[in-house]
Motif scaffolding. Sequence first.
Motif, PDB file in Angstrom:
ATOM      1  N   VAL A  91      16.173  -0.957  -4.962  1.00 25.00           N
ATOM      2  CA  VAL A  91      15.095  -0.548  -5.839  1.00 25.00           C
ATOM      3  C   VAL A  91      13.795  -0.559  -5.028  1.00 25.00           C
ATOM      4  CG1 VAL A  91      14.597  -2.867  -6.730  1.00 25.00           C
ATOM      5  CG2 VAL A  91      14.071  -0.887  -8.129  1.00 25.00           C
ATOM      6  N   THR A  92      12.924   0.394  -5.332  1.00 26.74           N
ATOM      7  CA  THR A  92      11.617   0.413  -4.681  1.00 26.74           C
ATOM      8  C   THR A  92      10.570  -0.113  -5.653  1.00 26.74           C
ATOM      9  OG1 THR A  92      11.341   2.728  -5.334  1.00 26.74           O
ATOM     10  CG2 THR A  92      12.096   2.306  -3.092  1.00 26.74           C
ATOM     11  N   VAL A  93       9.524  -0.703  -5.081  1.00 30.75           N
ATOM     12  CA  VAL A  93       8.425  -1.258  -5.857  1.00 30.75           C
ATOM     13  C   VAL A  93       7.163  -0.540  -5.411  1.00 30.75           C
ATOM     14  CG1 VAL A  93       7.140  -3.344  -6.462  1.00 30.75           C
ATOM     15  CG2 VAL A  93       9.563  -3.500  -5.880  1.00 30.75           C
ATOM     16  N   GLY A  94       6.393  -0.018  -6.371  1.00 28.48           N
ATOM     17  CA  GLY A  94       5.153   0.661  -6.009  1.00 28.48           C
ATOM     18  C   GLY A  94       4.559   1.417  -7.167  1.00 28.48           C
ATOM     19  N   ALA A  96       4.271   4.791  -7.323  1.00 32.05           N
ATOM     20  CA  ALA A  96       4.855   6.122  -7.508  1.00 32.05           C
ATOM     21  C   ALA A  96       5.726   6.148  -8.765  1.00 32.05           C
ATOM     22  CB  ALA A  96       5.675   6.516  -6.287  1.00 32.05           C
ATOM     23  N   ALA A  97       5.796   7.314  -9.380  1.00 28.53           N
ATOM     24  CA  ALA A  97       6.539   7.453 -10.631  1.00 28.53           C
ATOM     25  C   ALA A  97       8.031   7.203 -10.451  1.00 28.53           C
ATOM     26  CB  ALA A  97       6.317   8.842 -11.214  1.00 28.53           C
ATOM     27  N   GLY A  98       8.591   7.467  -9.278  1.00 28.28           N
ATOM     28  CA  GLY A  98      10.016   7.310  -9.056  1.00 28.28           C
ATOM     29  C   GLY A  98      10.460   5.907  -8.696  1.00 28.28           C
ATOM     30  N   CYS A  99       9.552   4.969  -8.639  1.00 24.66           N
ATOM     31  CA  CYS A  99       9.919   3.598  -8.263  1.00 24.66           C
ATOM     32  C   CYS A  99      10.691   2.920  -9.386  1.00 24.66           C
ATOM     33  CB  CYS A  99       8.671   2.780  -7.920  1.00 24.66           C
ATOM     34  SG  CYS A  99       7.902   3.273  -6.378  1.00 24.66           S
ATOM     35  N   GLY A 100      11.691   2.120  -9.005  1.00 24.56           N
ATOM     36  CA  GLY A 100      12.473   1.378  -9.991  1.00 24.56           C
ATOM     37  C   GLY A 100      11.669   0.258 -10.629  1.00 24.56           C
ATOM     38  N   VAL A 101      10.691  -0.261  -9.894  1.00 23.29           N
ATOM     39  CA  VAL A 101       9.770  -1.270 -10.429  1.00 23.29           C
ATOM     40  C   VAL A 101       8.372  -0.673 -10.321  1.00 23.29           C
ATOM     41  CG1 VAL A 101       8.908  -3.625 -10.227  1.00 23.29           C
ATOM     42  CG2 VAL A 101      11.296  -3.135  -9.665  1.00 23.29           C
ATOM     43  N   PRO A 102       7.962   0.069 -11.358  1.00 18.19           N
ATOM     44  CA  PRO A 102       6.643   0.732 -11.296  1.00 18.19           C
ATOM     45  C   PRO A 102       5.507  -0.250 -11.574  1.00 18.19           C
ATOM     46  CG  PRO A 102       7.707   1.226 -13.380  1.00 18.19           C
ATOM     47  CD  PRO A 102       8.675   0.385 -12.584  1.00 18.19           C
ATOM     48  N   ILE A 103       4.543  -0.277 -10.687  1.00 20.16           N
ATOM     49  CA  ILE A 103       3.354  -1.118 -10.904  1.00 20.16           C
ATOM     50  C   ILE A 103       2.127  -0.221 -10.775  1.00 20.16           C
ATOM     51  CG2 ILE A 103       4.380  -3.336 -10.309  1.00 20.16           C
ATOM     52  CD1 ILE A 103       3.335  -3.036  -7.497  1.00 20.16           C
ATOM     53  N   SER A 110       0.655   0.061  -2.790  1.00 19.46           N
ATOM     54  CA  SER A 110       0.861   1.402  -2.250  1.00 19.46           C
ATOM     55  C   SER A 110       1.832   2.160  -3.146  1.00 19.46           C
ATOM     56  CB  SER A 110       1.431   1.316  -0.833  1.00 19.46           C
ATOM     57  OG  SER A 110       0.538   0.652   0.028  1.00 19.46           O
ATOM     58  N   ASN A 111       1.899   3.485  -2.961  1.00 21.82           N
ATOM     59  CA  ASN A 111       2.828   4.287  -3.759  1.00 21.82           C
ATOM     60  C   ASN A 111       4.265   3.814  -3.569  1.00 21.82           C
ATOM     61  OD1 ASN A 111       0.996   5.957  -5.044  1.00 21.82           O
ATOM     62  ND2 ASN A 111       0.877   7.331  -3.301  1.00 21.82           N
ATOM     63  N   LEU A 112       4.701   3.669  -2.336  1.00 19.85           N
ATOM     64  CA  LEU A 112       5.998   3.083  -2.021  1.00 19.85           C
ATOM     65  C   LEU A 112       5.704   1.832  -1.219  1.00 19.85           C
ATOM     66  CD1 LEU A 112       8.124   6.195  -1.062  1.00 19.85           C
ATOM     67  CD2 LEU A 112       8.302   4.811  -3.118  1.00 19.85           C
ATOM     68  N   HIS A 113       5.593   0.720  -1.884  1.00 24.07           N
ATOM     69  CA  HIS A 113       5.098  -0.501  -1.275  1.00 24.07           C
ATOM     70  C   HIS A 113       6.207  -1.322  -0.612  1.00 24.07           C
ATOM     71  CE1 HIS A 113       1.651  -3.389  -1.173  1.00 24.07           C
ATOM     72  NE2 HIS A 113       2.653  -4.193  -0.831  1.00 24.07           N
ATOM     73  N   ALA A 114       7.284  -1.566  -1.346  1.00 21.03           N
ATOM     74  CA  ALA A 114       8.352  -2.433  -0.837  1.00 21.03           C
ATOM     75  C   ALA A 114       9.703  -1.943  -1.347  1.00 21.03           C
ATOM     76  CB  ALA A 114       8.130  -3.881  -1.278  1.00 21.03           C
ATOM     77  N   ARG A 115      10.730  -2.417  -0.675  1.00 19.17           N
ATOM     78  CA  ARG A 115      12.102  -2.067  -1.055  1.00 19.17           C
ATOM     79  C   ARG A 115      12.879  -3.362  -1.182  1.00 19.17           C
ATOM     80  NH1 ARG A 115      17.294  -0.067   1.861  1.00 19.17           N
ATOM     81  NH2 ARG A 115      16.557  -1.253   3.647  1.00 19.17           N
ATOM     82  N   LEU A 116      13.626  -3.484  -2.275  1.00 24.74           N
ATOM     83  CA  LEU A 116      14.533  -4.610  -2.483  1.00 24.74           C
ATOM     84  C   LEU A 116      15.946  -4.048  -2.434  1.00 24.74           C
ATOM     85  CD1 LEU A 116      12.732  -6.343  -5.471  1.00 24.74           C
ATOM     86  CD2 LEU A 116      12.443  -6.805  -3.048  1.00 24.74           C
ATOM     87  N   PHE A 117      16.825  -4.714  -1.703  1.00 30.35           N
ATOM     88  CA  PHE A 117      18.179  -4.195  -1.556  1.00 30.35           C
ATOM     89  C   PHE A 117      19.151  -5.339  -1.362  1.00 30.35           C
ATOM     90  CE2 PHE A 117      16.266  -4.493   2.565  1.00 30.35           C
ATOM     91  CZ  PHE A 117      17.269  -4.940   3.411  1.00 30.35           C
ATOM     92  N   LEU A 123      20.072 -10.744  -1.788  1.00 31.13           N
ATOM     93  CA  LEU A 123      18.947  -9.865  -2.081  1.00 31.13           C
ATOM     94  C   LEU A 123      17.913  -9.999  -0.974  1.00 31.13           C
ATOM     95  CD1 LEU A 123      17.653  -7.910  -4.119  1.00 31.13           C
ATOM     96  CD2 LEU A 123      16.567  -9.893  -5.185  1.00 31.13           C
ATOM     97  N   TRP A 124      17.455  -8.854  -0.464  1.00 33.46           N
ATOM     98  CA  TRP A 124      16.504  -8.812   0.642  1.00 33.46           C
ATOM     99  C   TRP A 124      15.294  -7.986   0.235  1.00 33.46           C
ATOM    100  CZ3 TRP A 124      17.528 -11.111   5.461  1.00 33.46           C
ATOM    101  CH2 TRP A 124      18.813 -11.647   5.604  1.00 33.46           C
ATOM    102  N   ALA A 125      14.132  -8.331   0.786  1.00 36.03           N
ATOM    103  CA  ALA A 125      12.890  -7.574   0.565  1.00 36.03           C
ATOM    104  C   ALA A 125      12.423  -7.033   1.908  1.00 36.03           C
ATOM    105  CB  ALA A 125      11.817  -8.475  -0.034  1.00 36.03           C
ATOM    106  N   GLU A 126      11.809  -5.846   1.842  1.00 41.98           N
ATOM    107  CA  GLU A 126      11.321  -5.190   3.053  1.00 41.98           C
ATOM    108  C   GLU A 126      10.046  -4.438   2.714  1.00 41.98           C
ATOM    109  OE1 GLU A 126      13.573  -2.528   6.235  1.00 41.98           O
ATOM    110  OE2 GLU A 126      13.722  -1.690   4.227  1.00 41.98           O
ATOM    111  N   ASP A 127       9.019  -4.629   3.512  1.00 39.46           N
ATOM    112  CA  ASP A 127       7.766  -3.905   3.329  1.00 39.46           C
ATOM    113  C   ASP A 127       7.940  -2.483   3.857  1.00 39.46           C
ATOM    114  OD1 ASP A 127       4.815  -4.078   2.657  1.00 39.46           O
ATOM    115  OD2 ASP A 127       4.733  -3.347   4.726  1.00 39.46           O
ATOM    116  N   LEU A 128       7.381  -1.507   3.167  1.00 34.75           N
ATOM    117  CA  LEU A 128       7.521  -0.104   3.563  1.00 34.75           C
ATOM    118  C   LEU A 128       6.244   0.427   4.205  1.00 34.75           C
ATOM    119  CD1 LEU A 128       9.527   1.274   0.506  1.00 34.75           C
ATOM    120  CD2 LEU A 128      10.385   0.620   2.762  1.00 34.75           C
ATOM    121  N   GLY A 129       5.582  -0.407   4.995  1.00 32.88           N
ATOM    122  CA  GLY A 129       4.370   0.038   5.686  1.00 32.88           C
ATOM    123  C   GLY A 129       3.160   0.070   4.774  1.00 32.88           C
ATOM    124  N   SER A 130       3.106  -0.819   3.818  1.00 36.59           N
ATOM    125  CA  SER A 130       2.001  -0.831   2.865  1.00 36.59           C
ATOM    126  C   SER A 130       0.714  -1.308   3.540  1.00 36.59           C
ATOM    127  CB  SER A 130       2.343  -1.763   1.697  1.00 36.59           C
ATOM    128  OG  SER A 130       2.483  -3.085   2.166  1.00 36.59           O
TER     129      SER A 130
END
Length: 164
Positions: A91-94, A96-103, A110-117, A123-130
């Motif tokens: 799931v992506t967090v950010g 953007a409208a397509g994020c699974g966790v919209p904030i 950021s629009n695409l801030h982080a990714r949880l996978f 469960l792991w978290a990764e920053d997407l260059g925010s």
Amino acid sequence: MIHLLASAPPVPIDSTPLLRVLEFGVIALLWLFFMWVVRAVWVEVRPLKRKRRRGKDVDAVVDGKRRRSLRLHVIRPDDQSGRTYDVGEEVTVGRAAGCGVPIDYDSYASNLHARLFRLDGDLWAEDLGSTNGTWVNTVRIEERTKLEKGDLLQVGGTVFEVGR
């Protein structure tokens, strides 16, 4: 004799083949960039396909054990407190409208801030260059970081607690 060489007209150099090669190179780079953008959009908007086995999700069973699903519980800001988001395989967090966790209420995200996978059942978290970074338990993460129950995940100005 030196005088004759100095007055000779310059020999024209035909640079047309070189310009053609450069034109095709620029066009190829533009197409590669365009295809990269299309792929990035496709990855974000395509629906996840889940396999089902006898009415149960396959991802709920890992190595013969039932895996308890983790959720993100919003604890800050106060006006969003109480919201809960299920975390599936990815799931992506950010904003953007397509994020699974919209904030979309958070101007620091950021629009695409982080990714949880999920990886090997964890469960792991990764920053997407925010711009403002992703934080786990008040430590800014630079690479993928494992999340456990009770961890605090900060994305922009929003703080989540990882729970069940």
